[in-house]
Design a protein around this motif. Structure first.
Motif, PDB file in Angstrom:
ATOM      1  N   LEU A  80      19.526  47.341  11.405  1.00 28.33           N
ATOM      2  CA  LEU A  80      19.315  48.819  11.463  1.00 28.33           C
ATOM      3  C   LEU A  80      18.490  49.122  10.357  1.00 28.33           C
ATOM      4  O   LEU A  80      18.545  48.638   9.310  1.00 28.33           O
ATOM      5  CB  LEU A  80      20.765  49.523  11.355  1.00 28.33           C
ATOM      6  N   THR A  81      17.470  50.105  10.626  1.00 26.75           N
ATOM      7  CA  THR A  81      16.670  50.814   9.383  1.00 26.75           C
ATOM      8  C   THR A  81      16.867  52.083   9.859  1.00 26.75           C
ATOM      9  O   THR A  81      17.063  52.634  10.697  1.00 26.75           O
ATOM     10  CB  THR A  81      15.150  50.218   9.757  1.00 26.75           C
ATOM     11  N   GLU A 101       9.006  45.625  12.397  1.00 22.32           N
ATOM     12  CA  GLU A 101       8.636  44.345  13.002  1.00 22.32           C
ATOM     13  C   GLU A 101       9.744  43.385  12.348  1.00 22.32           C
ATOM     14  O   GLU A 101      10.116  42.386  13.029  1.00 22.32           O
ATOM     15  CB  GLU A 101       7.271  43.712  12.418  1.00 22.32           C
ATOM     16  N   LYS A 102      10.196  43.579  11.118  1.00 19.03           N
ATOM     17  CA  LYS A 102      11.183  42.605  10.486  1.00 19.03           C
ATOM     18  C   LYS A 102      12.396  42.825  10.747  1.00 19.03           C
ATOM     19  O   LYS A 102      13.419  42.037  11.163  1.00 19.03           O
ATOM     20  CB  LYS A 102      11.202  42.843   8.904  1.00 19.03           C
ATOM     21  N   VAL A 103      12.992  44.134  11.445  1.00 17.21           N
ATOM     22  CA  VAL A 103      14.087  44.241  11.759  1.00 17.21           C
ATOM     23  C   VAL A 103      14.043  43.834  13.370  1.00 17.21           C
ATOM     24  O   VAL A 103      15.487  43.245  13.266  1.00 17.21           O
ATOM     25  CB  VAL A 103      14.488  46.105  12.053  1.00 17.21           C
ATOM     26  N   VAL A 104      13.041  43.790  14.045  1.00 21.62           N
ATOM     27  CA  VAL A 104      13.239  43.243  15.178  1.00 21.62           C
ATOM     28  C   VAL A 104      13.339  41.782  15.265  1.00 21.62           C
ATOM     29  O   VAL A 104      14.112  40.930  15.930  1.00 21.62           O
ATOM     30  CB  VAL A 104      11.880  43.358  15.967  1.00 21.62           C
ATOM     31  N   ARG A 105      12.722  41.121  14.261  1.00 22.66           N
ATOM     32  CA  ARG A 105      12.718  39.680  14.040  1.00 22.66           C
ATOM     33  C   ARG A 105      13.673  39.085  13.572  1.00 22.66           C
ATOM     34  O   ARG A 105      14.479  38.265  14.196  1.00 22.66           O
ATOM     35  CB  ARG A 105      11.497  39.259  13.195  1.00 22.66           C
ATOM     36  N   LEU A 106      14.558  39.749  12.800  1.00 22.36           N
ATOM     37  CA  LEU A 106      16.031  39.594  12.183  1.00 22.36           C
ATOM     38  C   LEU A 106      17.060  39.736  13.330  1.00 22.36           C
ATOM     39  O   LEU A 106      17.857  38.784  13.376  1.00 22.36           O
ATOM     40  CB  LEU A 106      16.251  40.690  11.046  1.00 22.36           C
ATOM     41  N   ALA A 107      17.042  40.584  14.132  1.00 24.52           N
ATOM     42  CA  ALA A 107      18.026  41.004  14.993  1.00 24.52           C
ATOM     43  C   ALA A 107      17.789  39.906  16.144  1.00 24.52           C
ATOM     44  O   ALA A 107      18.736  39.300  16.610  1.00 24.52           O
ATOM     45  CB  ALA A 107      17.441  42.432  15.808  1.00 24.52           C
ATOM     46  N   HIS A 108      16.404  39.680  16.469  1.00 24.54           N
ATOM     47  CA  HIS A 108      16.570  38.554  17.503  1.00 24.54           C
ATOM     48  C   HIS A 108      16.979  37.206  17.128  1.00 24.54           C
ATOM     49  O   HIS A 108      17.800  36.559  17.831  1.00 24.54           O
ATOM     50  CB  HIS A 108      14.990  38.226  17.840  1.00 24.54           C
ATOM     51  N   ALA A 109      16.696  36.991  15.767  1.00 24.43           N
ATOM     52  CA  ALA A 109      17.142  35.552  15.186  1.00 24.43           C
ATOM     53  C   ALA A 109      18.885  35.442  15.452  1.00 24.43           C
ATOM     54  O   ALA A 109      19.444  34.532  15.254  1.00 24.43           O
ATOM     55  CB  ALA A 109      16.626  35.449  13.886  1.00 24.43           C
ATOM     56  N   LYS A 110      19.316  36.571  15.081  1.00 20.82           N
ATOM     57  CA  LYS A 110      20.875  36.799  14.783  1.00 20.82           C
ATOM     58  C   LYS A 110      21.438  37.082  16.101  1.00 20.82           C
ATOM     59  O   LYS A 110      22.806  37.019  16.345  1.00 20.82           O
ATOM     60  CB  LYS A 110      21.222  37.765  13.804  1.00 20.82           C
ATOM     61  N   GLY A 111      20.820  37.323  17.249  1.00 17.35           N
ATOM     62  CA  GLY A 111      21.358  38.012  18.449  1.00 17.35           C
ATOM     63  C   GLY A 111      22.104  39.352  18.404  1.00 17.35           C
ATOM     64  O   GLY A 111      22.981  39.772  18.944  1.00 17.35           O
ATOM     65  N   PRO A 117      17.897  45.583  17.529  1.00 17.13           N
ATOM     66  CA  PRO A 117      17.072  46.002  16.530  1.00 17.13           C
ATOM     67  C   PRO A 117      17.071  47.769  16.932  1.00 17.13           C
ATOM     68  O   PRO A 117      17.113  48.027  17.828  1.00 17.13           O
ATOM     69  CB  PRO A 117      15.722  45.639  17.028  1.00 17.13           C
ATOM     70  N   SER A 118      17.428  48.263  15.751  1.00 14.91           N
ATOM     71  CA  SER A 118      17.980  49.607  16.141  1.00 14.91           C
ATOM     72  C   SER A 118      17.213  50.623  14.968  1.00 14.91           C
ATOM     73  O   SER A 118      17.433  50.253  13.844  1.00 14.91           O
ATOM     74  CB  SER A 118      19.528  49.878  16.075  1.00 14.91           C
ATOM     75  N   VAL A 119      17.047  51.869  15.148  1.00 20.53           N
ATOM     76  CA  VAL A 119      16.631  52.847  14.077  1.00 20.53           C
ATOM     77  C   VAL A 119      17.542  53.840  14.035  1.00 20.53           C
ATOM     78  O   VAL A 119      18.236  54.528  15.077  1.00 20.53           O
ATOM     79  CB  VAL A 119      15.329  53.279  14.403  1.00 20.53           C
ATOM     80  N   LEU A 120      18.044  54.618  12.885  1.00 24.53           N
ATOM     81  CA  LEU A 120      18.604  55.890  12.659  1.00 24.53           C
ATOM     82  C   LEU A 120      17.568  56.710  12.095  1.00 24.53           C
ATOM     83  O   LEU A 120      16.974  56.561  11.087  1.00 24.53           O
ATOM     84  CB  LEU A 120      19.783  55.762  11.934  1.00 24.53           C
ATOM     85  N   LYS A 127      30.530  53.589  12.971  1.00 30.14           N
ATOM     86  CA  LYS A 127      29.807  53.990  14.530  1.00 30.14           C
ATOM     87  C   LYS A 127      28.946  52.996  14.985  1.00 30.14           C
ATOM     88  O   LYS A 127      28.506  52.717  16.221  1.00 30.14           O
ATOM     89  CB  LYS A 127      29.191  55.395  14.313  1.00 30.14           C
ATOM     90  N   LEU A 128      28.074  52.662  14.330  1.00 33.41           N
ATOM     91  CA  LEU A 128      26.650  51.820  14.551  1.00 33.41           C
ATOM     92  C   LEU A 128      26.708  50.346  14.322  1.00 33.41           C
ATOM     93  O   LEU A 128      26.293  49.736  14.972  1.00 33.41           O
ATOM     94  CB  LEU A 128      25.486  52.329  13.804  1.00 33.41           C
ATOM     95  N   HIS A 129      28.003  49.817  13.553  1.00 33.37           N
ATOM     96  CA  HIS A 129      28.300  48.556  13.613  1.00 33.37           C
ATOM     97  C   HIS A 129      27.165  47.460  13.035  1.00 33.37           C
ATOM     98  O   HIS A 129      26.772  46.446  13.633  1.00 33.37           O
ATOM     99  CB  HIS A 129      29.035  47.832  14.838  1.00 33.37           C
ATOM    100  N   ALA A 130      26.419  48.147  12.065  1.00 35.50           N
ATOM    101  CA  ALA A 130      25.444  47.473  11.358  1.00 35.50           C
ATOM    102  C   ALA A 130      25.783  46.321  10.718  1.00 35.50           C
ATOM    103  O   ALA A 130      26.780  46.355   9.973  1.00 35.50           O
ATOM    104  CB  ALA A 130      24.559  48.328  10.574  1.00 35.50           C
ATOM    105  N   LYS A 131      25.022  45.147  11.001  1.00 35.56           N
ATOM    106  CA  LYS A 131      25.092  43.952  10.254  1.00 35.56           C
ATOM    107  C   LYS A 131      24.170  43.634   9.146  1.00 35.56           C
ATOM    108  O   LYS A 131      24.507  42.778   8.237  1.00 35.56           O
ATOM    109  CB  LYS A 131      25.119  42.599  11.201  1.00 35.56           C
TER     110      LYS A 131
END
Length: 315
Positions: free
Chosen positions: A22-23, A39-49, A52-55, A117-121
């Motif tokens: 999350l950002t 871009e970094k959020v997307v890359r991290l999310a894809h690496a971890k499964g 990629p999300s925004v608030l 609510k958003l279960h951010a890792k």
């Protein structure tokens, strides 16, 4: 990658929002600095499964807590969401911001929304990030809360372009000075106005050159002047090279602000009903001419300059 989803309240968010990277922020204008974070959020999310999300927030929090300091906005929430989708973000929560929400403490915001609510890792923000009641939370506080509630915190330094720190306020200042070329570098795309095409006063088509007149709800308008632009019909995607005058038509006794676009390419068919005008380069300031004929002569000179610029860009 899942379908792109936009949520407009916490009640719309289901348990399947997470796990997410999350950002959080306003992301007005979605400039180069914002894109670096996304871009970094997307890359991290894809690496971890993760997703990629925004608030983000609507209205801008300053409009609620300090309206006299509220900035004019470069983008609407829907425009921001569309730009985020293009960067690979899969879900955006546009959280309504009101007086009651502004009283939420930093810890409650993280515990109830970010985690509950958003279960951010992982939460990734810029180094000037502040949050919670009275902007009491900062990046150090976010790190501590991450340790307490079990998410990773990543803090990113700002992005510089041409020796300038990229920020929404810097983009606004450039546009208000008419420096659309530098604004384009900070945004990594041309700044554009969208709106309805409305009838003009008919003076141009009779005495100078025919133009399309734009009525826009945009809050930030480039400084008065003549610009090289690109115009797109929002209903069917037709595209033209163009030149646009922003100003008060001083040769015709002035009046309300008008945004008049002359197409360098043939119209071919009906005039657009809705259009986007993207600003590429400033040609000159607006000025008063002694006659419509003198203005027409100057417009033809501006058009020749614009054609040369486009030829150079396309070479």
């Amino acid at each position: 990658m899942g379908p792109f989803r936009v949520f407009r309240s916490l009640s719309e968010v289901g348990d399947d929002f997470g796990p997410c990277a999350l950002t959080i922020g306003n992301f007005d204008g979605l400039h180069a600095g914002h894109r670096d974070i996304l871009e970094k959020v997307v890359r991290l999310a894809h690496a971890k499964g993760w997703k990629p999300s925004v608030l983000t927030f609507d209205p801008h929090p300053t409009k609620v807590v300090a309206p006299q300091r509220a900035p004019k906005l470069l983008t609407t929430p829907d425009e921001r969401a569309a730009l985020m989708a293009a960067e690979g973000i899969e879900q955006v929560l546009i959280l309504p911001f009101d007086v009651a929400f502004s009283k939420t403490s930093a810890e409650e915001f993280v515990e109830r929304i970010v985690v509950g609510k958003l279960h951010a890792k992982a939460v990734m923000v810029g180094d000037n990030f502040h949050f919670g009641k009275g902007q009491g939370g900062n990046t150090d506080g976010l790190r501590r809360l991450g340790e307490k509630f079990g998410f990773e915190t990543l803090i990113l330094a700002g992005v510089h372009k041409r020796g300038r720190m990229v920020s929404s306020s810097e983009v606004r200042a450039l546009l208000e000075r008419g420096d659309v070329s530098m604004a384009c570098r900070l945004l990594e795309r041309p700044y554009a106005l969208v709106g309805e095409v409305v009838p003009g006063r008919g003076v141009g088509s009779k005495q100078t050159v025919p133009t399309l007149n734009l009525d826009t709800k945009a809050e930030v308008i480039p400084a008065n002047g003549v610009y090289i632009t690109e115009t797109t019909d929002l209903d069917n995607g037709r595209h033209w090279r163009s030149i646009t005058n922003v100003g008060n038509r001083p040769t015709f006794d002035g009046g309300l602000l008008s945004i008049e676009t002359f197409l360098l390419d043939p119209l071919d068919g009906e005039a657009p009903r809705r259009m986007r005008v993207a600003f590429r380069r400033r040609v000159r300031e607006e000025r008063k001419f002694e006659s419509p004929e003198a203005l027409k002569s100057q417009i033809l000179h501006d058009v020749a300059q614009a054609r040369t610029w486009f030829r150079r860009m396309e070479a």
